[in-house]
Structure formats: C-alpha cells, structure tokens
Design an enzyme around this catalytic site. Structure first.
Site, PDB file in Angstrom:
ATOM      1  N   LYS A  13      37.251  39.115  28.547  1.00 48.09           N
ATOM      2  CA  LYS A  13      36.404  38.449  27.580  1.00 48.09           C
ATOM      3  C   LYS A  13      34.977  39.184  28.000  1.00 48.09           C
ATOM      4  O   LYS A  13      34.310  39.501  26.935  1.00 48.09           O
ATOM      5  CB  LYS A  13      36.250  36.933  27.581  1.00 48.09           C
ATOM      6  N   ARG A  88      36.342  25.762  24.478  1.00 48.56           N
ATOM      7  CA  ARG A  88      37.526  25.823  25.264  1.00 48.56           C
ATOM      8  C   ARG A  88      38.388  24.592  25.096  1.00 48.56           C
ATOM      9  O   ARG A  88      39.368  24.292  25.769  1.00 48.56           O
ATOM     10  CB  ARG A  88      37.194  25.765  26.736  1.00 48.56           C
ATOM     11  N   ARG A 122      38.596  41.609  40.792  1.00 51.47           N
ATOM     12  CA  ARG A 122      37.366  41.554  40.158  1.00 51.47           C
ATOM     13  C   ARG A 122      35.900  41.471  41.084  1.00 51.47           C
ATOM     14  O   ARG A 122      36.045  40.864  41.933  1.00 51.47           O
ATOM     15  CB  ARG A 122      37.304  40.337  38.998  1.00 51.47           C
ATOM     16  N   ARG A 155      33.518  35.767  42.716  1.00 46.85           N
ATOM     17  CA  ARG A 155      33.040  34.704  42.489  1.00 46.85           C
ATOM     18  C   ARG A 155      33.692  33.653  43.309  1.00 46.85           C
ATOM     19  O   ARG A 155      34.594  33.772  43.811  1.00 46.85           O
ATOM     20  CB  ARG A 155      33.495  34.639  40.801  1.00 46.85           C
ATOM     21  N   ARG A 166      42.315  26.749  36.358  1.00 47.48           N
ATOM     22  CA  ARG A 166      41.621  27.628  34.864  1.00 47.48           C
ATOM     23  C   ARG A 166      42.789  28.177  34.012  1.00 47.48           C
ATOM     24  O   ARG A 166      42.576  28.116  32.945  1.00 47.48           O
ATOM     25  CB  ARG A 166      40.888  28.972  35.477  1.00 47.48           C
TER      26      ARG A 166
HETATM   27  P1  AP5 Z   1      36.796  39.893  32.735  1.00 46.32           P
HETATM   28  O1  AP5 Z   1      36.173  40.481  31.776  1.00 46.32           O
HETATM   29  O2  AP5 Z   1      35.913  39.404  33.970  1.00 46.32           O
HETATM   30  O3  AP5 Z   1      37.644  38.966  32.164  1.00 46.32           O
HETATM   31  P2  AP5 Z   1      37.211  37.494  31.833  1.00 46.32           P
HETATM   32  O4  AP5 Z   1      38.272  36.929  30.431  1.00 46.32           O
HETATM   33  O5  AP5 Z   1      35.769  37.353  31.312  1.00 46.32           O
HETATM   34  O6  AP5 Z   1      37.923  36.366  33.009  1.00 46.32           O
HETATM   35  P3  AP5 Z   1      37.153  35.220  33.582  1.00 46.32           P
HETATM   36  O7  AP5 Z   1      37.470  34.747  34.785  1.00 46.32           O
HETATM   37  O8  AP5 Z   1      35.352  35.350  33.267  1.00 46.32           O
HETATM   38  O9  AP5 Z   1      37.286  34.018  32.338  1.00 46.32           O
HETATM   39  P4  AP5 Z   1      37.231  32.444  32.649  1.00 46.32           P
HETATM   40  O10 AP5 Z   1      37.374  31.932  31.389  1.00 46.32           O
HETATM   41  O11 AP5 Z   1      38.299  31.935  33.651  1.00 46.32           O
HETATM   42  O12 AP5 Z   1      35.791  32.267  33.522  1.00 46.32           O
HETATM   43  P5  AP5 Z   1      34.455  31.950  32.901  1.00 46.32           P
HETATM   44  O13 AP5 Z   1      33.459  32.640  33.700  1.00 46.32           O
HETATM   45  O14 AP5 Z   1      34.311  32.073  31.487  1.00 46.32           O
HETATM   46  O15 AP5 Z   1      37.804  40.756  33.258  1.00 46.32           O
HETATM   47  C1  AP5 Z   1      38.815  40.387  34.370  1.00 46.32           C
HETATM   48  C2  AP5 Z   1      38.693  41.725  35.511  1.00 46.32           C
HETATM   49  O16 AP5 Z   1      39.884  42.814  34.621  1.00 46.32           O
HETATM   50  C3  AP5 Z   1      37.795  42.538  35.618  1.00 46.32           C
HETATM   51  O17 AP5 Z   1      37.757  42.922  37.179  1.00 46.32           O
HETATM   52  C4  AP5 Z   1      37.753  43.781  34.904  1.00 46.32           C
HETATM   53  O18 AP5 Z   1      37.291  44.699  35.418  1.00 46.32           O
HETATM   54  C5  AP5 Z   1      39.185  44.056  34.632  1.00 46.32           C
HETATM   55  N1  AP5 Z   1      39.418  44.533  33.380  1.00 46.32           N
HETATM   56  C6  AP5 Z   1      39.177  44.140  32.069  1.00 46.32           C
HETATM   57  N2  AP5 Z   1      39.630  44.652  31.184  1.00 46.32           N
HETATM   58  C7  AP5 Z   1      40.437  45.825  31.553  1.00 46.32           C
HETATM   59  C8  AP5 Z   1      41.172  46.630  31.234  1.00 46.32           C
HETATM   60  N3  AP5 Z   1      41.461  47.019  29.758  1.00 46.32           N
HETATM   61  N4  AP5 Z   1      42.027  47.301  32.085  1.00 46.32           N
HETATM   62  C9  AP5 Z   1      41.943  47.050  33.290  1.00 46.32           C
HETATM   63  N5  AP5 Z   1      41.010  46.299  33.940  1.00 46.32           N
HETATM   64  C10 AP5 Z   1      40.429  45.646  33.093  1.00 46.32           C
HETATM   65  O19 AP5 Z   1      34.247  30.275  33.170  1.00 46.32           O
HETATM   66  C11 AP5 Z   1      34.067  29.644  34.349  1.00 46.32           C
HETATM   67  C12 AP5 Z   1      34.184  28.276  34.680  1.00 46.32           C
HETATM   68  O20 AP5 Z   1      32.769  27.771  33.691  1.00 46.32           O
HETATM   69  C13 AP5 Z   1      35.334  27.867  33.923  1.00 46.32           C
HETATM   70  O21 AP5 Z   1      36.438  27.569  34.816  1.00 46.32           O
HETATM   71  C14 AP5 Z   1      34.556  26.337  33.644  1.00 46.32           C
HETATM   72  O22 AP5 Z   1      34.343  25.478  34.987  1.00 46.32           O
HETATM   73  C15 AP5 Z   1      33.246  26.715  32.993  1.00 46.32           C
HETATM   74  N6  AP5 Z   1      33.106  26.923  31.653  1.00 46.32           N
HETATM   75  C16 AP5 Z   1      33.038  27.932  30.989  1.00 46.32           C
HETATM   76  N7  AP5 Z   1      32.974  27.950  29.511  1.00 46.32           N
HETATM   77  C17 AP5 Z   1      33.129  26.618  29.581  1.00 46.32           C
HETATM   78  C18 AP5 Z   1      33.162  25.642  28.320  1.00 46.32           C
HETATM   79  N8  AP5 Z   1      33.124  26.203  27.083  1.00 46.32           N
HETATM   80  N9  AP5 Z   1      33.532  24.221  28.601  1.00 46.32           N
HETATM   81  C19 AP5 Z   1      33.571  23.914  29.887  1.00 46.32           C
HETATM   82  N10 AP5 Z   1      33.465  24.564  30.772  1.00 46.32           N
HETATM   83  C20 AP5 Z   1      33.173  25.927  30.743  1.00 46.32           C
HETATM   84 MG    MG Z   2      34.255  36.168  32.034  1.00 46.06          MG
END
Ligand code: AP5
Ligand code: MG
Length: 213
Positions: A13, A88, A122, A155, A166
């Site tokens: 994402k 979410r 990552r 992270r 997660r």
């Molecule tokens: P990356 O782009 O980092 O993936 P992502 O989908 O953004 O994964 P996240 O871990 O950020 O998602 P998440 O939902 O768990 O965490 P978030 O920060 O949103 O890509 C992953 C890896 O793959 C990278 O190393 C990248 O380089 C690689 N990659 C990407 N595409 C590739 C490809 N095509 N080929 C090869 N490699 C590739 O949320 C964190 C926390 O915040 C949650 O746990 C919660 O506590 C809180 N939170 C966030 N939003 C909410 C909400 N709406 N409500 C309540 N709590 C929330």
């Molecule tokens: Mg992310």
C-alpha cells in the site's frame, strides 16, 4: 477525488501510494505513518497510540476518525487524496459516510508467500518515508535513502507478535469492508504479487482503476 488503499500488511500500500503520489502529484495520507508521527509527540495520546501500534492492534475507531478528519482539513488535501490504510473496520467505513466521500476503494490482493517474503526486509527512510526492501528494492548505499540521504530504519511493529496481530486483524475485518464497498460499486481489486521488476503490472491497472489513464 478520495481514493482508499486497502490490503494486508506488506501488500505494498505505502509503496504504490508513494509512486502514484509522485507521478500524479496526489497527496497521500498514510494512516500508519500519521500515527507513528503522532506517537513521537510528548503527550498521553502519543503514548497511547504508540502502545497500540507496537502491539499491532488498531487504534479505536472514534479516535481514528477524529485524527483523520483533522488531517484532511489541511489545504493540500482539498482536491485529491489517497488514503493509505483507511478504513480498517466496517464501522470506520460506515462512520466516514457523508464526512469523507470515497470515490474508489482499491484492495491489493496478495498471497501469503508474498507477504512473508516482503515482511522480512522492509526498511523505511526516517526523513522522507520512502520504502525499501533489503533484497527486492535495495537502496544504492546500504542503510541510506537514495533520494534524500536519510537513514533507513526498521519499524517497531515488526516483531513476530505484532505482525501476527496485524495479519489476524486484517483477515478478520476485510470481509465486511469488501462487501460494503462492493454493494456501493466502488471496490476494485489489484493483484500486488508481481515482483518489483514487473512493477508496471501493478501500477498500470492501478492507474486505470483510479482513472489516471
Ligand atoms: P509496503 O509498501 O511497506 O506495504 P504496506 O502494505 O504499506 O504494509 P504496512 O506494513 O505498512 O501495512 P500495515 O497495514 O500493517 O501498517 P500501517 O503502517 O498501515 O511494502 C512492504 C515491503 O514490500 C516493502 O519493503 C517494499 O519495499 C516491498 N515491496 C512492495 N511492493 C513490492 C513489489 N512489487 N515487489 C517486491 N517488493 C515489494 O499501520 C500500522 C499500524 O497503525 C496498525 O497496525 C494500527 O495500529 C495503526 N493503524 C493504521 N491505520 C489504522 C486505522 N485505519 N485504524 C486504526 N488503526 C490504524
Ligand atoms: Mg504501509
């Protein structure tokens, strides 16, 4: 236009939001990043947010909507915005109705194999938040961002327990959200399994789905 990006942890994402944002000049609100930034402040709320994130569990819905609405008041989001990681839960989706009008909701579908592969390496730039992967998308110089020279970090929510939480929370919540947006006719699925060398297999359909092509 407000577009939401949904998908499992490590689906990509944040990576694709950054690409679309830079190419088409559309600002992004990454919910996780917004919360990580807020969690560094010196306040009770910051400590509370950090404890949720580090455990890999969701911030309560009302609090989340309040934080997002506040952020969206900024002028830079007045025309277009990509929401990376919102909603979410079904109640976040329902609560946002009439307040944040989503036009397109993208669900990045990913195999468990991909999630495991991407999860292991990552790295994120602490200054510009660009996302790398030690094996798949490595920086030119180890530990340093290609673009701004910032330090890359891992992270705090990348512990086995937080990752498990997660993933479980995603699996539990995504079904009802998908049904809700399918009923509204605005859900589009993009397979984000293709490797980085074939990134256009993700970005082109994504641009089509958002109406940028
Ligand atoms: P990356 O782009 O980092 O993936 P992502 O989908 O953004 O994964 P996240 O871990 O950020 O998602 P998440 O939902 O768990 O965490 P978030 O920060 O949103 O890509 C992953 C890896 O793959 C990278 O190393 C990248 O380089 C690689 N990659 C990407 N595409 C590739 C490809 N095509 N080929 C090869 N490699 C590739 O949320 C964190 C926390 O915040 C949650 O746990 C919660 O506590 C809180 N939170 C966030 N939003 C909410 C909400 N709406 N409500 C309540 N709590 C929330
Ligand atoms: Mg992310």
């Amino acid at each position: 236009m407000i577009v939401a990006f949904l998908g499992a942890p490590y689906a990509g994402k944040g990576t694709y939001a950054k690409m679309i944002s830079e190419k088409h000049d559309i600002p992004t609100v990454s919910m996780g990043q917004l919360l990580r930034d807020l969690s560094k402040e010196n306040s009770e709320l910051a400590m509370e947010i950090k404890s949720y994130i580090d455990k890999g569990i969701l911030i309560p819905d009302e609090k989340m909507l309040e934080i997002l609405e506040n952020e969206l008041k900024k002028e830079k989001y007045s025309k277009n915005v990509i929401l990376d990681g919102y909603p979410r839960t079904l109640s976040q989706a329902v609560m946002e109705e009439g307040k944040i009008d989503l036009e397109v909701v993208i669900l990045f579908t990913t195999s468990m194999e991909t999630i495991i592969d991407r999860g292991a390496g990552r790295r994120t730039c602490k200054d510009c938040e660009r996302i790398y992967h030690v094996k798949n998308i490595p920086p030119k110089k180890e530990g340093i961002c290609d673009v701004c020279g910032g330090k890359l970090y891992q992270r705090d929510d990348e512990t086995p327990k937080a990752i498990k939480n997660r993933l479980e929370i995603f699996e539990k919540n995504i079904g009802p959200i998908v049904k809700y947006y399918e009923r509204k006719g605005i859900l589009k699925r993009i397979n984000s399994d293709p490797p980085y060398e074939e990134i256009n297999k993700i970005i082109k359909p994504l641009e089509m789905a958002i109406g940028l092509r």
